[in-house]
Design a protein around this motif. Structure first.
Motif, PDB file in Angstrom:
ATOM      1  N   MET A   1       0.834  -1.212   0.000  1.00 49.16           N
ATOM      2  CA  MET A   1       0.000   0.000   0.000  1.00 49.16           C
ATOM      3  C   MET A   1       0.864   1.256   0.000  1.00 49.16           C
ATOM      4  O   MET A   1       1.906   1.291   0.650  1.00 49.16           O
ATOM      5  CB  MET A   1      -0.880   0.022   1.254  1.00 49.16           C
ATOM      6  N   GLY A   2       0.390   2.301  -0.671  1.00 50.13           N
ATOM      7  CA  GLY A   2       1.108   3.563  -0.679  1.00 50.13           C
ATOM      8  C   GLY A   2       0.988   4.262   0.660  1.00 50.13           C
ATOM      9  O   GLY A   2       0.287   3.808   1.547  1.00 50.13           O
ATOM     10  N   ALA A   3       1.700   5.381   0.784  1.00 44.75           N
ATOM     11  CA  ALA A   3       1.618   6.143   2.026  1.00 44.75           C
ATOM     12  C   ALA A   3       0.210   6.709   2.169  1.00 44.75           C
ATOM     13  O   ALA A   3      -0.429   7.033   1.169  1.00 44.75           O
ATOM     14  CB  ALA A   3       2.635   7.271   1.993  1.00 44.75           C
ATOM     15  N   PRO A   4      -0.297   6.797   3.413  1.00 45.95           N
ATOM     16  CA  PRO A   4      -1.634   7.367   3.574  1.00 45.95           C
ATOM     17  C   PRO A   4      -1.665   8.850   3.237  1.00 45.95           C
ATOM     18  O   PRO A   4      -0.647   9.534   3.292  1.00 45.95           O
ATOM     19  CB  PRO A   4      -1.942   7.134   5.060  1.00 45.95           C
ATOM     20  N   TYR A   5      -2.838   9.313   2.884  1.00 47.15           N
ATOM     21  CA  TYR A   5      -3.089  10.737   2.664  1.00 47.15           C
ATOM     22  C   TYR A   5      -3.192  11.374   4.054  1.00 47.15           C
ATOM     23  O   TYR A   5      -3.922  10.894   4.908  1.00 47.15           O
ATOM     24  CB  TYR A   5      -4.399  10.864   1.903  1.00 47.15           C
ATOM     25  N   VAL A   6      -2.434  12.441   4.278  1.00 49.37           N
ATOM     26  CA  VAL A   6      -2.377  13.011   5.629  1.00 49.37           C
ATOM     27  C   VAL A   6      -2.812  14.475   5.642  1.00 49.37           C
ATOM     28  O   VAL A   6      -2.392  15.262   4.801  1.00 49.37           O
ATOM     29  CB  VAL A   6      -0.943  12.929   6.215  1.00 49.37           C
ATOM     30  N   VAL A   7      -3.688  14.810   6.586  1.00 48.73           N
ATOM     31  CA  VAL A   7      -4.055  16.205   6.818  1.00 48.73           C
ATOM     32  C   VAL A   7      -3.646  16.535   8.248  1.00 48.73           C
ATOM     33  O   VAL A   7      -3.859  15.739   9.157  1.00 48.73           O
ATOM     34  CB  VAL A   7      -5.577  16.433   6.714  1.00 48.73           C
ATOM     35  N   GLU A   8      -3.048  17.712   8.441  1.00 47.11           N
ATOM     36  CA  GLU A   8      -2.572  18.046   9.774  1.00 47.11           C
ATOM     37  C   GLU A   8      -2.985  19.460  10.166  1.00 47.11           C
ATOM     38  O   GLU A   8      -2.945  20.365   9.337  1.00 47.11           O
ATOM     39  CB  GLU A   8      -1.042  17.922   9.776  1.00 47.11           C
TER      40      GLU A   8
ATOM     41  N   ILE B   1      -4.993  13.595  10.543  1.00 44.12           N
ATOM     42  CA  ILE B   1      -5.910  12.599   9.996  1.00 44.12           C
ATOM     43  C   ILE B   1      -5.166  11.848   8.906  1.00 44.12           C
ATOM     44  O   ILE B   1      -4.618  12.467   7.995  1.00 44.12           O
ATOM     45  CB  ILE B   1      -7.153  13.265   9.346  1.00 44.12           C
ATOM     46  N   LEU B   2      -5.126  10.536   9.014  1.00 41.09           N
ATOM     47  CA  LEU B   2      -4.444   9.714   8.026  1.00 41.09           C
ATOM     48  C   LEU B   2      -5.469   8.838   7.329  1.00 41.09           C
ATOM     49  O   LEU B   2      -6.198   8.084   7.979  1.00 41.09           O
ATOM     50  CB  LEU B   2      -3.379   8.841   8.697  1.00 41.09           C
ATOM     51  N   ILE B   3      -5.497   8.964   6.012  1.00 43.33           N
ATOM     52  CA  ILE B   3      -6.493   8.208   5.261  1.00 43.33           C
ATOM     53  C   ILE B   3      -5.795   7.221   4.332  1.00 43.33           C
ATOM     54  O   ILE B   3      -4.987   7.623   3.496  1.00 43.33           O
ATOM     55  CB  ILE B   3      -7.394   9.154   4.436  1.00 43.33           C
ATOM     56  N   SER B   4      -6.085   5.949   4.520  1.00 46.88           N
ATOM     57  CA  SER B   4      -5.544   4.914   3.632  1.00 46.88           C
ATOM     58  C   SER B   4      -6.723   4.095   3.134  1.00 46.88           C
ATOM     59  O   SER B   4      -7.845   4.276   3.602  1.00 46.88           O
ATOM     60  CB  SER B   4      -4.552   4.042   4.410  1.00 46.88           C
ATOM     61  N   PRO B   5      -6.478   3.186   2.190  1.00 46.26           N
ATOM     62  CA  PRO B   5      -7.611   2.380   1.703  1.00 46.26           C
ATOM     63  C   PRO B   5      -8.236   1.523   2.807  1.00 46.26           C
ATOM     64  O   PRO B   5      -9.402   1.166   2.723  1.00 46.26           O
ATOM     65  CB  PRO B   5      -6.978   1.497   0.627  1.00 46.26           C
TER      66      PRO B   5
ATOM     67  N   LYS C   1      -8.266   2.313   6.311  1.00 46.44           N
ATOM     68  CA  LYS C   1      -8.875   2.979   7.470  1.00 46.44           C
ATOM     69  C   LYS C   1      -8.670   4.483   7.455  1.00 46.44           C
ATOM     70  O   LYS C   1      -7.799   5.004   6.757  1.00 46.44           O
ATOM     71  CB  LYS C   1      -8.290   2.402   8.763  1.00 46.44           C
ATOM     72  N   VAL C   2      -9.497   5.148   8.254  1.00 49.58           N
ATOM     73  CA  VAL C   2      -9.304   6.564   8.560  1.00 49.58           C
ATOM     74  C   VAL C   2      -8.822   6.614   9.998  1.00 49.58           C
ATOM     75  O   VAL C   2      -9.472   6.068  10.891  1.00 49.58           O
ATOM     76  CB  VAL C   2     -10.609   7.364   8.429  1.00 49.58           C
ATOM     77  N   GLU C   3      -7.660   7.238  10.202  1.00 48.75           N
ATOM     78  CA  GLU C   3      -7.097   7.292  11.545  1.00 48.75           C
ATOM     79  C   GLU C   3      -6.991   8.740  11.987  1.00 48.75           C
ATOM     80  O   GLU C   3      -6.527   9.587  11.229  1.00 48.75           O
ATOM     81  CB  GLU C   3      -5.722   6.630  11.534  1.00 48.75           C
ATOM     82  N   ILE C   4      -7.432   9.005  13.199  1.00 48.08           N
ATOM     83  CA  ILE C   4      -7.389  10.356  13.745  1.00 48.08           C
ATOM     84  C   ILE C   4      -6.452  10.349  14.948  1.00 48.08           C
ATOM     85  O   ILE C   4      -6.654   9.576  15.888  1.00 48.08           O
ATOM     86  CB  ILE C   4      -8.806  10.815  14.162  1.00 48.08           C
TER      87      ILE C   4
END
Ligand SMILES: Nc1ncnc2c1ncn2[C@@H]1O[C@H](COP(=O)(O)OP(=O)(O)OP(=O)(O)O)[C@@H](O)[C@H]1O
Ligand SMILES: [Mg+2]
Lengths: 111, 147
Positions: free
Chosen positions: B1-8, B65-69, B71-74
């Motif tokens: 899997m690629g790196a998760p999409y991250v919002v900070e 917030i980390l979004i991967s295929p 899970k969404v992790e907060i």
């Protein structure tokens, strides 16, 4: 019941008319924000005396279509602005929270 | 899997009237990424409560917030006072919020229980005098109905 009809039947002072066509199916009352966040039913009208912008934040997250400030509280401009942006109806009334809830219940909004 | 999409986000101390901004933009980001709306709703509630705890109790901090295929992790991290008894803090109705904040409707002691209810998993690591890291995640494999 539609938001617009509800605003009218209780003769509320309307500060934001929100989405007039949104359905209100339930009601909730309370001034503790996280309590409302955790417990309020879907599509509820929310009666509160809490008068600041976080009230709108909770309403957005719980998809609350109508906020009613009781006991003559006039909304602070920041709350009115945010409700306007988010298309949430915001109304106020000189009636007590108890009285407003009683009337909502009589209109068929059960809990 | 690629790196998760991250919002900070940096969350400032005591700025509780700015709240909802983190959760608002999380909502937009998740929508843009095509995350199911039931998951978005849950993630936004978790983000809001975590954000408020950073503001009120943590002395400010960072919300990620980390979004991967999968899970969404907060993740909410602060260098604040820490939580002496996490189990007690998790209890509905437990709050140490000061009076001036309670008057504004915070301090029901429902924030952490609300996070738990909306998350598939929740971990809180905290040390007194050091800080707190809360990690909540929502599974994306099960299409995420209410937790
Ligand atoms: N980041 C944090 N740093 C230090 N203490 C915390 C933190 N997050 C929570 N706590 C402690 O855990 C308690 C319970 O948190 P919780 O979010 O459930 O309730 P609250 O914030 O007090 O009230 P509410 O969320 O209902 O407005 C807090 O009162 C505080 O003592
Ligand atoms: Mg809290």
């Amino acid at each position: 019941m539609k938001v617009a009809a509800l605003l009218q039947s209780l003769a509320l002072d309307v500060h934001c008319s929100g989405n007039a066509e949104a359905e209100v199916c339930h009601g909730t009352v309370g001034d503790l924000l996280s309590f409302v966040m955790g417990r309020c039913p879907e599509q509820a009208a929310w009666v509160t005396i809490q008068n600041h912008v976080n009230v709108a934040a909770v309403a957005v997250l719980r998809e609350i279509p109508l906020i009613i400030l009781s006991d003559g509280r006039q909304p602070v401009p920041e709350l009115t602005r945010r409700c306007g942006d988010e298309k949430i109806a915001l109304a106020s009334s000189p009636m007590s929270a108890y009285e407003i809830c009683g009337r909502l219940y009589a209109l068929g909004l059960k809990g | 899997m690629g790196a998760p999409y991250v919002v900070e986000f940096e969350i400032a101390k005591d700025d509780f009237l700015a709240a909802g901004e983190g959760s608002g933009s999380v909502k937009d980001t998740l929508k843009m990424l095509g995350i199911p709306s039931a998951v978005i709703r849950r993630a936004a509630i978790i983000t809001y409560e975590a954000e408020m705890n950073l503001v009120i109790h943590g002395g400010g901090g960072v919300l990620k917030i980390l979004i991967s295929p999968e899970k969404v992790e907060i993740v909410a991290r602060d260098d604040g006072p820490g939580i002496p008894d996490v189990e007690l803090a998790m209890r509905e109705g437990f709050s140490t919020a000061p009076d001036r904040i309670r008057e504004m409707g915070f301090g029901a002691g429902m924030g952490l229980p609300n996070i738990k209810r909306n998350a598939d998993s929740l971990e809180i690591e905290s040390a007194v005098g050091v800080g707190t890291t809360l990690t909540a995640s929502i599974d994306l494999s099960g299409e995420g109905g209410p937790a």
